[in-house]
Design a protein around this motif. Structure first.
Motif, PDB file in Angstrom:
ATOM      1  N   GLY A 100       0.788  -1.220   0.000  1.00  0.00           N
ATOM      2  CA  GLY A 100       0.000   0.000   0.000  1.00  0.00           C
ATOM      3  C   GLY A 100       0.818   1.266   0.000  1.00  0.00           C
ATOM      4  O   GLY A 100       0.496   2.237  -0.700  1.00  0.00           O
ATOM      5  N   LEU A 130     -10.394  -0.523   3.901  1.00  0.00           N
ATOM      6  CA  LEU A 130      -9.477  -1.330   3.107  1.00  0.00           C
ATOM      7  C   LEU A 130      -9.265  -0.797   1.705  1.00  0.00           C
ATOM      8  O   LEU A 130      -8.287  -1.167   1.053  1.00  0.00           O
ATOM      9  CB  LEU A 130     -10.002  -2.772   3.021  1.00  0.00           C
ATOM     10  CG  LEU A 130     -10.231  -3.490   4.346  1.00  0.00           C
ATOM     11  CD1 LEU A 130     -10.728  -4.907   4.104  1.00  0.00           C
ATOM     12  CD2 LEU A 130      -8.957  -3.517   5.169  1.00  0.00           C
ATOM     13  N   SER A 135      -7.639   3.919   2.912  1.00  0.00           N
ATOM     14  CA  SER A 135      -6.297   3.566   3.359  1.00  0.00           C
ATOM     15  C   SER A 135      -5.368   4.763   3.436  1.00  0.00           C
ATOM     16  O   SER A 135      -4.305   4.684   4.046  1.00  0.00           O
ATOM     17  CB  SER A 135      -5.684   2.530   2.408  1.00  0.00           C
ATOM     18  OG  SER A 135      -6.405   1.313   2.466  1.00  0.00           O
ATOM     19  N   PRO A 148      -8.086  -3.231  -3.371  1.00  0.00           N
ATOM     20  CA  PRO A 148      -7.575  -4.067  -2.283  1.00  0.00           C
ATOM     21  C   PRO A 148      -7.851  -5.541  -2.551  1.00  0.00           C
ATOM     22  O   PRO A 148      -8.847  -5.899  -3.166  1.00  0.00           O
ATOM     23  CB  PRO A 148      -8.379  -3.577  -1.071  1.00  0.00           C
ATOM     24  CG  PRO A 148      -9.688  -3.133  -1.663  1.00  0.00           C
ATOM     25  CD  PRO A 148      -9.329  -2.532  -3.001  1.00  0.00           C
ATOM     26  N   ARG A 151      -5.392  -7.621   2.117  1.00  0.00           N
ATOM     27  CA  ARG A 151      -5.196  -6.572   3.120  1.00  0.00           C
ATOM     28  C   ARG A 151      -5.190  -7.222   4.497  1.00  0.00           C
ATOM     29  O   ARG A 151      -6.002  -8.090   4.796  1.00  0.00           O
ATOM     30  CB  ARG A 151      -6.296  -5.519   3.055  1.00  0.00           C
ATOM     31  CG  ARG A 151      -6.530  -4.881   1.699  1.00  0.00           C
ATOM     32  CD  ARG A 151      -5.298  -4.258   1.080  1.00  0.00           C
ATOM     33  NE  ARG A 151      -4.491  -3.418   1.950  1.00  0.00           N
ATOM     34  CZ  ARG A 151      -4.786  -2.161   2.303  1.00  0.00           C
ATOM     35  NH1 ARG A 151      -5.902  -1.604   1.868  1.00  0.00           N
ATOM     36  NH2 ARG A 151      -3.970  -1.466   3.068  1.00  0.00           N
ATOM     37  N   VAL A 305      -3.418  -0.535   8.254  1.00  0.00           N
ATOM     38  CA  VAL A 305      -3.732  -1.685   7.426  1.00  0.00           C
ATOM     39  C   VAL A 305      -2.567  -1.920   6.477  1.00  0.00           C
ATOM     40  O   VAL A 305      -2.065  -0.993   5.839  1.00  0.00           O
ATOM     41  CB  VAL A 305      -5.036  -1.476   6.639  1.00  0.00           C
ATOM     42  CG1 VAL A 305      -5.335  -2.697   5.777  1.00  0.00           C
ATOM     43  CG2 VAL A 305      -6.188  -1.205   7.595  1.00  0.00           C
ATOM     44  N   THR A 308      -1.346  -5.638   0.317  1.00  0.00           N
ATOM     45  CA  THR A 308      -1.149  -5.059  -1.012  1.00  0.00           C
ATOM     46  C   THR A 308      -2.452  -4.743  -1.724  1.00  0.00           C
ATOM     47  O   THR A 308      -3.527  -5.172  -1.325  1.00  0.00           O
ATOM     48  CB  THR A 308      -0.340  -6.018  -1.913  1.00  0.00           C
ATOM     49  OG1 THR A 308      -1.133  -7.168  -2.229  1.00  0.00           O
ATOM     50  CG2 THR A 308       0.952  -6.458  -1.255  1.00  0.00           C
ATOM     51  N   PHE A 309      -2.285  -3.956  -2.794  1.00  0.00           N
ATOM     52  CA  PHE A 309      -3.368  -3.626  -3.718  1.00  0.00           C
ATOM     53  C   PHE A 309      -3.035  -4.215  -5.088  1.00  0.00           C
ATOM     54  O   PHE A 309      -1.875  -4.239  -5.503  1.00  0.00           O
ATOM     55  CB  PHE A 309      -3.490  -2.105  -3.885  1.00  0.00           C
ATOM     56  CG  PHE A 309      -4.071  -1.372  -2.717  1.00  0.00           C
ATOM     57  CD1 PHE A 309      -5.424  -1.057  -2.680  1.00  0.00           C
ATOM     58  CD2 PHE A 309      -3.268  -0.964  -1.671  1.00  0.00           C
ATOM     59  CE1 PHE A 309      -5.963  -0.352  -1.616  1.00  0.00           C
ATOM     60  CE2 PHE A 309      -3.794  -0.256  -0.598  1.00  0.00           C
ATOM     61  CZ  PHE A 309      -5.152   0.052  -0.575  1.00  0.00           C
ATOM     62  N   TYR A 346      -6.419 -13.224   5.666  1.00  0.00           N
ATOM     63  CA  TYR A 346      -6.575 -11.856   5.206  1.00  0.00           C
ATOM     64  C   TYR A 346      -8.011 -11.397   5.427  1.00  0.00           C
ATOM     65  O   TYR A 346      -8.924 -12.207   5.598  1.00  0.00           O
ATOM     66  CB  TYR A 346      -6.225 -11.751   3.716  1.00  0.00           C
ATOM     67  CG  TYR A 346      -4.744 -11.772   3.422  1.00  0.00           C
ATOM     68  CD1 TYR A 346      -3.933 -10.700   3.783  1.00  0.00           C
ATOM     69  CD2 TYR A 346      -4.157 -12.844   2.754  1.00  0.00           C
ATOM     70  CE1 TYR A 346      -2.579 -10.707   3.506  1.00  0.00           C
ATOM     71  CE2 TYR A 346      -2.797 -12.859   2.468  1.00  0.00           C
ATOM     72  CZ  TYR A 346      -2.016 -11.793   2.849  1.00  0.00           C
ATOM     73  OH  TYR A 346      -0.668 -11.794   2.578  1.00  0.00           O
ATOM     74  N   VAL A 349     -12.444  -8.056   1.598  1.00  0.00           N
ATOM     75  CA  VAL A 349     -12.300  -6.677   1.133  1.00  0.00           C
ATOM     76  C   VAL A 349     -13.624  -6.017   0.792  1.00  0.00           C
ATOM     77  O   VAL A 349     -13.678  -4.797   0.657  1.00  0.00           O
ATOM     78  CB  VAL A 349     -11.357  -6.595  -0.087  1.00  0.00           C
ATOM     79  CG1 VAL A 349      -9.957  -7.024   0.310  1.00  0.00           C
ATOM     80  CG2 VAL A 349     -11.882  -7.416  -1.250  1.00  0.00           C
TER      81      VAL A 349
END
Length: 425
Positions: A100, A130, A135, A148, A151, A305, A308-309, A346, A349
């Motif tokens: 992120g 998220l 974020s 997202p 996350r 948070v 990754t995206f 995780y 989302v």
């Protein structure tokens, strides 16, 4: 745009040049059996990789227009270096995922495909803490650049055979006392430490905010929490060197995270802090009950948070980007997103994914996942700054490691980090 540092793979200039060059460079989309081939670069290992590959396989088998071809590219930072190289060479993949904190840097460099115009981009029902807007702080753009998927939040994990869930630390003082109670040393030099945590920006930044600080000041200047940042670093030093109840794990980056997990599973650490991403892995491999809890608070609860995206790279051929979007829209939908969360740890989302999990009674059966949702309530947005990733990776984190391992003056360490961040900005 602010300079992002002297290291080549974090330099803004090559990425900006790659973005400009891509505007005049046309590539044809690869096809196989009449399908558009989408290269997906990913960085998951172990169980998380297994789940991702299963989802990709199901997507590929469920339709005849798109073929997603996943390729492992090392850890997050190795993969980012490879993305930068591919962009400079004009051969970037259509789809990848990035941590992120690097999204503002890539967006400002102009290498990310804006997503707002893609069908259904604003209708995915993403959970606000998220998604991109939730974020990052209010200085972030209205344009959508990232979706997202994996996350996570930081969690405290406890050996349930030693610590019942009701005794999970709620404050730093609780943690210090519990770490003392749980630390054991044998005559042969072996030890069980009461607490272990990777010396990582992610945890320290949460603690700095818990102590009442902010990473940036009103004008965007790097404050690194001020006195609160010093207090957070000094707390780690107290546990490690005065109380001798905290073991700083050996290694850097994900090596340190792996060591922390293994020390917990082997009984060498009674409590640890690590990511919700390892929740299912720890539960399935521990010989004892695993208890997860939100991080203990200080002046206030707080966490950032992580994870990754998904991003589309602007340089890819239009047909590949359209095909990659079809996969993104599917995998972020309620069913796949719920499955991903249930099988890994995780966070779900989207609201649709969360509601599916709730309807199935998932959270009743998995209280540790409820702890991750509870931690999400204390989520603090990252500042939208292109230099954020460099400050984290090159300026702050090495100084945190050195200060904790060598017991150096925490105020001097963070003063030096602030000077370096301002000079480089």
């Amino acid at each position: 745009m602010s300079s992002l540092g002297r290291r080549a793979w974090l330099s803004a200039a090559p990425l900006a040049a790659a973005a400009l060059a891509s505007a005049g460079c046309r590539r044809d989309a690869e096809r196989e059996g009449g399908r558009v081939v989408v290269s997906l670069w990913f960085s998951y290992g172990g169980k998380n990789r297994e789940v991702l590959l299963e989802l990709v396989r199901r997507f590929n088998e469920g339709q005849a227009r798109v073929l997603v071809r996943p390729t492992y590219q090392g850890d997050y930072f190795e993969a980012l270096a490879k993305v930068r190289t591919a962009l400079a060479a004009g051969v970037a993949p259509a789809l990848t995922h990035v941590v992120g904190e690097v999204v503002p840097y890539l967006a400002e460099a102009g290498v990310l495909e804006p997503l707002s115009g893609y069908e259904g981009a604003r209708d995915l029902g993403l959970l606000p803490p998220l998604d991109q807007a939730g974020s990052f702080d209010a200085a972030g753009p209205r344009e959508l650049f990232a979706l997202p998927f994996n996350r996570s939040v930081p969690l405290a994990y406890l050996n349930g055979s030693l610590v019942p869930a009701a005794q999970a630390p709620r404050t730093w003082a609780d943690l210090r006392a519990l770490a003392r109670d749980l630390t054991r040393r044998g005559g042969g030099g072996e030890a069980r430490f009461g607490f272990e945590v990777p010396i990582s920006w992610w945890f320290w930044a949460a603690m700095a905010v818990q102590a009442g600080g902010e990473l940036l000041g009103p004008a965007g200047e790097p404050t690194l929490g001020g006195e609160a940042g010093v207090e957070a670093l000094a707390f780690w030093q107290t546990l490690a060197h005065r109380d001798r109840t905290m073991r700083p794990p050996a290694g850097r980056d994900y090596n340190a995270w792996q060591v922390t997990n293994q020390d917990f599973l082997a009984g060498r650490a009674a409590t640890i802090w690590t990511s919700a991403a390892f929740l299912r892995y720890l539960e399935e491999n521990a010989s004892f009950p695993v208890v997860a809890a939100p991080l203990p608070a200080h002046a206030r609860p707080a966490a950032f948070v992580g994870g990754t995206f998904f991003v589309l790279l602007r340089q890819a051929p239009p047909a590949q980007k359209e095909a990659a979007w079809a996969f993104l829209r599917w995998v972020c939908g309620p069913g796949p997103a719920a499955e991903w969360a249930e099988r890994t740890g995780y966070l779900p989302v989207s609201r649709g994914a969360y509601e599916q999990m709730l309807a199935r009674g998932f959270y009743e059966k998995h209280p540790n996942d409820r702890a991750a949702l509870a931690q999400l309530e204390a989520a603090h947005p990252w500042p939208w700054r292109p230099e954020l990733f460099r400050v984290e990776r090159e300026i702050v984190e090495p100084r945190l490691e050195r200060a904790v391992l060598l017991d150096e003056d925490p105020r001097a360490a963070l003063d030096a980090a602030r000077r370096a961040a301002r000079e480089d900005g």
